[in-house]
Design a protein around this motif. Structure first.
Motif, short mmCIF file in Angstrom:
data_model
loop_
_atom_site.label_atom_id
_atom_site.label_comp_id
_atom_site.label_asym_id
_atom_site.label_seq_id
_atom_site.Cartn_x
_atom_site.Cartn_y
_atom_site.Cartn_z
N CYS A 139 -48.39 -6.79 32.28
CA CYS A 139 -48.31 -7.11 30.85
C CYS A 139 -49.65 -7.65 30.41
CB CYS A 139 -47.22 -8.14 30.59
SG CYS A 139 -47.22 -8.78 28.90
N GLY A 140 -50.15 -7.14 29.29
CA GLY A 140 -51.38 -7.64 28.70
C GLY A 140 -51.14 -7.98 27.24
N SER A 141 -52.11 -8.57 26.61
CA SER A 141 -51.94 -8.89 25.19
C SER A 141 -53.25 -8.72 24.45
CB SER A 141 -51.43 -10.32 25.02
OG SER A 141 -52.42 -11.24 25.39
N LEU A 142 -53.12 -8.59 23.13
CA LEU A 142 -54.29 -8.56 22.25
C LEU A 142 -53.80 -8.86 20.83
CD1 LEU A 142 -53.36 -5.60 21.38
CD2 LEU A 142 -55.19 -4.77 22.81
N PRO A 143 -54.74 -9.20 19.92
CA PRO A 143 -54.31 -9.50 18.56
C PRO A 143 -53.56 -8.31 17.95
CG PRO A 143 -56.59 -10.17 18.88
CD PRO A 143 -56.20 -9.40 20.10
N ARG A 144 -52.55 -8.63 17.18
CA ARG A 144 -51.66 -7.64 16.58
C ARG A 144 -52.40 -6.46 15.95
NH1 ARG A 144 -46.33 -9.28 13.23
NH2 ARG A 144 -46.11 -7.33 12.12
N GLY A 145 -51.99 -5.26 16.34
CA GLY A 145 -52.51 -4.06 15.69
C GLY A 145 -53.92 -3.65 16.09
N THR A 146 -54.50 -4.25 17.14
CA THR A 146 -55.89 -3.95 17.46
C THR A 146 -56.08 -3.09 18.71
OG1 THR A 146 -56.21 -5.94 18.83
CG2 THR A 146 -56.63 -6.17 16.46
N ALA A 147 -54.98 -2.65 19.34
CA ALA A 147 -55.11 -1.91 20.61
C ALA A 147 -55.95 -0.65 20.45
CB ALA A 147 -53.73 -1.55 21.15
N LEU A 148 -56.82 -0.42 21.42
CA LEU A 148 -57.55 0.85 21.51
C LEU A 148 -56.58 1.92 21.96
CD1 LEU A 148 -60.92 -0.07 23.25
CD2 LEU A 148 -60.60 0.94 20.98
N ARG A 149 -56.51 3.02 21.21
CA ARG A 149 -55.56 4.08 21.54
C ARG A 149 -56.29 5.34 22.00
NH1 ARG A 149 -50.90 3.82 18.55
NH2 ARG A 149 -50.39 5.64 19.82
N ARG A 150 -55.54 6.24 22.61
CA ARG A 150 -56.11 7.55 22.96
C ARG A 150 -56.29 8.43 21.73
NH1 ARG A 150 -52.45 9.65 28.10
NH2 ARG A 150 -52.88 7.87 29.44
N SER A 151 -55.56 8.09 20.69
CA SER A 151 -55.40 9.01 19.56
C SER A 151 -56.41 8.80 18.44
CB SER A 151 -53.99 8.86 18.99
OG SER A 151 -53.74 7.50 18.69
N GLY A 152 -57.36 7.88 18.62
CA GLY A 152 -58.21 7.51 17.49
C GLY A 152 -59.52 8.28 17.36
N ALA A 153 -59.78 9.23 18.25
CA ALA A 153 -61.08 9.94 18.21
C ALA A 153 -61.15 10.91 17.03
CB ALA A 153 -61.30 10.69 19.52
N ARG A 154 -62.32 10.96 16.35
CA ARG A 154 -62.52 11.82 15.17
C ARG A 154 -63.75 12.70 15.37
NH1 ARG A 154 -58.24 11.07 15.08
NH2 ARG A 154 -56.95 9.67 13.86
N PRO A 155 -63.79 13.88 14.72
CA PRO A 155 -64.95 14.76 14.87
C PRO A 155 -66.25 14.00 14.57
CG PRO A 155 -63.20 15.88 13.70
CD PRO A 155 -62.76 14.45 13.84
N GLY A 156 -67.22 14.21 15.42
CA GLY A 156 -68.51 13.52 15.27
C GLY A 156 -68.64 12.28 16.13
N ASP A 157 -67.51 11.73 16.60
CA ASP A 157 -67.59 10.56 17.47
C ASP A 157 -68.31 10.92 18.77
OD1 ASP A 157 -66.03 9.33 15.56
OD2 ASP A 157 -64.34 8.89 16.90
N ALA A 158 -69.13 10.02 19.24
CA ALA A 158 -69.79 10.20 20.54
C ALA A 158 -68.81 9.87 21.66
CB ALA A 158 -71.02 9.31 20.63
N ILE A 159 -68.91 10.62 22.76
CA ILE A 159 -68.06 10.39 23.94
C ILE A 159 -68.89 9.71 25.03
CG2 ILE A 159 -66.63 11.48 25.73
CD1 ILE A 159 -66.30 13.88 23.81
#
Lengths: 302, 302
Positions: A139-159
């Motif tokens: 179990c981990g925690s972080l401030p509400r709504g701030t988790a890094l997701r797999r789904s957030g990548a957008r065209p132009g983002d660097a990998i």
């Protein structure tokens, strides 16, 4: 069924979407996300099995190494979402060959890493079994709504990837030396994950558990995008194949909006730009312009 | 080591006491208790394994039954603390003999019970393995600081059990009929657990997973008290031995302060006073005045 992705997709469809009641993210990311009533923090949950003669062998892996790795895998998932680990649970199925000394060593290995990462062992289960197996929940925690997701990548983002890849696969082949140590005792990138979330503003992340080719495909599928990369930095002595498909490096793979720039290093770990997210068929990955097959580790490949 | 209690005690000592950071109760009760920052609720966590040829056999247990029971065991732990289930995670190690149809049946069985109990499947893990095995984690919740514990029993408290005992052990012997159904598909006493906590003000509780003799001993050890009981109500056809030592009944064992009185039934389930907590050596249990050996199910008995 022919792949783990298909199995998971099948289970996800059957489970239905998480309804009300606190589950914000269900099956399909590194961790499930649960939002306790009234709390300012979200909780992350991840669970990973380590099974004799599938993930390790009793003749080559010491008890302390198995314990360490069992926990490291879950911590790496917490790191990928930018979380701070809070506690863990261990279910241990004890084979007849494993006596008190082995079990002690297992917990010693897990608890050494736990102390370093600052989380207590809160509970678990023990049972007898033919083969040794364990399942660790972190179990981990972080401030509400701030988790890094797999789904957030957008065209132009660097990998980007952290560190150098292929060391774990190389170590598994050699059975000795620094690469073997890297295979036995991966270092979850917890501080880096928090940095990506809090400071850098990464758009997506996951941990490299099953190989870059498969894990980048997962990120692209979740984000509904394509990716174009070049060869990632290689662990000294590792082949390109090991770096692309080897798995168990437990480095972080992440994307960064074009206007932001990752530093060359974080806490001694190199951060290398290997390509960019592009518009295109969801899940497609090009290496030097040619399609890259997702050959990473898959339990259910036929 | 000769008993599961000793193994768990050994792990508990090694793990150390839970420190700051949210873990209120660690190893040694039905569930671990975690208190999220700022939340009005406490979260309960329990994890249970179900392993082929240890807990079930593929020729006698259908996939749906295994799935149901895998979740029922965790829900029963949540019930014992008076909690409401919130979500669950499933780690499934899939043996070669288990194809898509078996795996589908497994999840169908678990999700049928999950829908009834109102909790979603939030995540998990899948891997290949020689034998089939699963580990289910259940998260429950209740208002902060209100969990029913094993440790709350005081001298003079009445000892109760719900339902009739020995049905699961009888069913396992018969392999058919209503007792076998009871063995395959236990009904976690979730509504009863909440009633005990919210309305009745029970002082302690746990679920009867390993047999009355062993589980009552655990309650007495945790509460540092003795107990004196008479024979519990028997499931029709069950022997006294099956009721005392059989295990897997998943009824609730609970204690009630002398000034309070449990009703004879709750939602159709009988509540029977079987004795009282007494001052005496911690963990001692007397049946009709004679010491009762803790012969319930123990994975690690030599």
């Amino acid at each position: 069924m022919s792949s783990e992705l298909e199995w998971i997709e099948r289970i996800r469809r059957r489970a239905g979407l998480p309804r009300a009641g606190g589950v914000v993210v269900g099956i399909g990311d590194d961790c499930a996300i649960f939002r306790p009533r009234g709390a300012g923090e979200d909780l992350l949950f991840t669970t990973d099995m380590l099974i004799e003669d599938v993930h390790f062998h009793k003749n080559t892996h010491r008890a302390t190494d198995v314990g360490w790795k069992a926990l490291a895998r879950g911590l790496s998932d917490i790191a990928a979402m930018g979380g701070t680990p809070r506690f863990f649970l261990v279910s241990l199925a004890v084979a007849r060959w494993a006596g008190t000394r082995w079990v002690d060593g297992f917990y010693r290995g897990a608890l050494r890493l736990a102390r370093r990462a600052g989380l207590p062992l809160a509970g678990g289960d023990v049972a007898r079994s033919e083969k040794l197996g364990c399942d660790v929940v972190v179990c981990g925690s972080l401030p509400r709504g701030t988790a890094l997701r797999r789904s957030g990548a957008r065209p132009g983002d660097a990998i980007y990837v952290s560190g150098r890849l292929g060391g774990s696969a190389l170590g598994l082949r050699l059975g000795r030396g620094p690469a073997w140590q890297r295979h036995l005792r991966p270092e979850p990138r917890l501080a880096l994950g928090r940095f990506l979330r809090e400071r850098l503003g990464a758009s997506a992340a996951l941990d490299l558990s099953d190989g870059l080719s498969l894990d980048l495909r997962r990120l692209c599928l979740a984000s509904k995008q394509s990716a174009a990369i070049e060869a990632p930095p290689l662990y000294p002595g590792a082949t390109l194949d090991q770096a692309l498909h080897g798995g168990e490096d437990y480095e972080l793979l992440f994307t960064v909006p074009a206007r932001k720039r990752a530093p060359a290093k974080f806490a001694g770990i190199s951060l290398t730009r290997i390509g960019a997210i592009e518009k295109g068929p969801p899940g497609r990955v090009l290496l030097d312009g040619a399609p890259l097959a997702a050959l990473g580790y898959d339990h259910f490949r036929l």
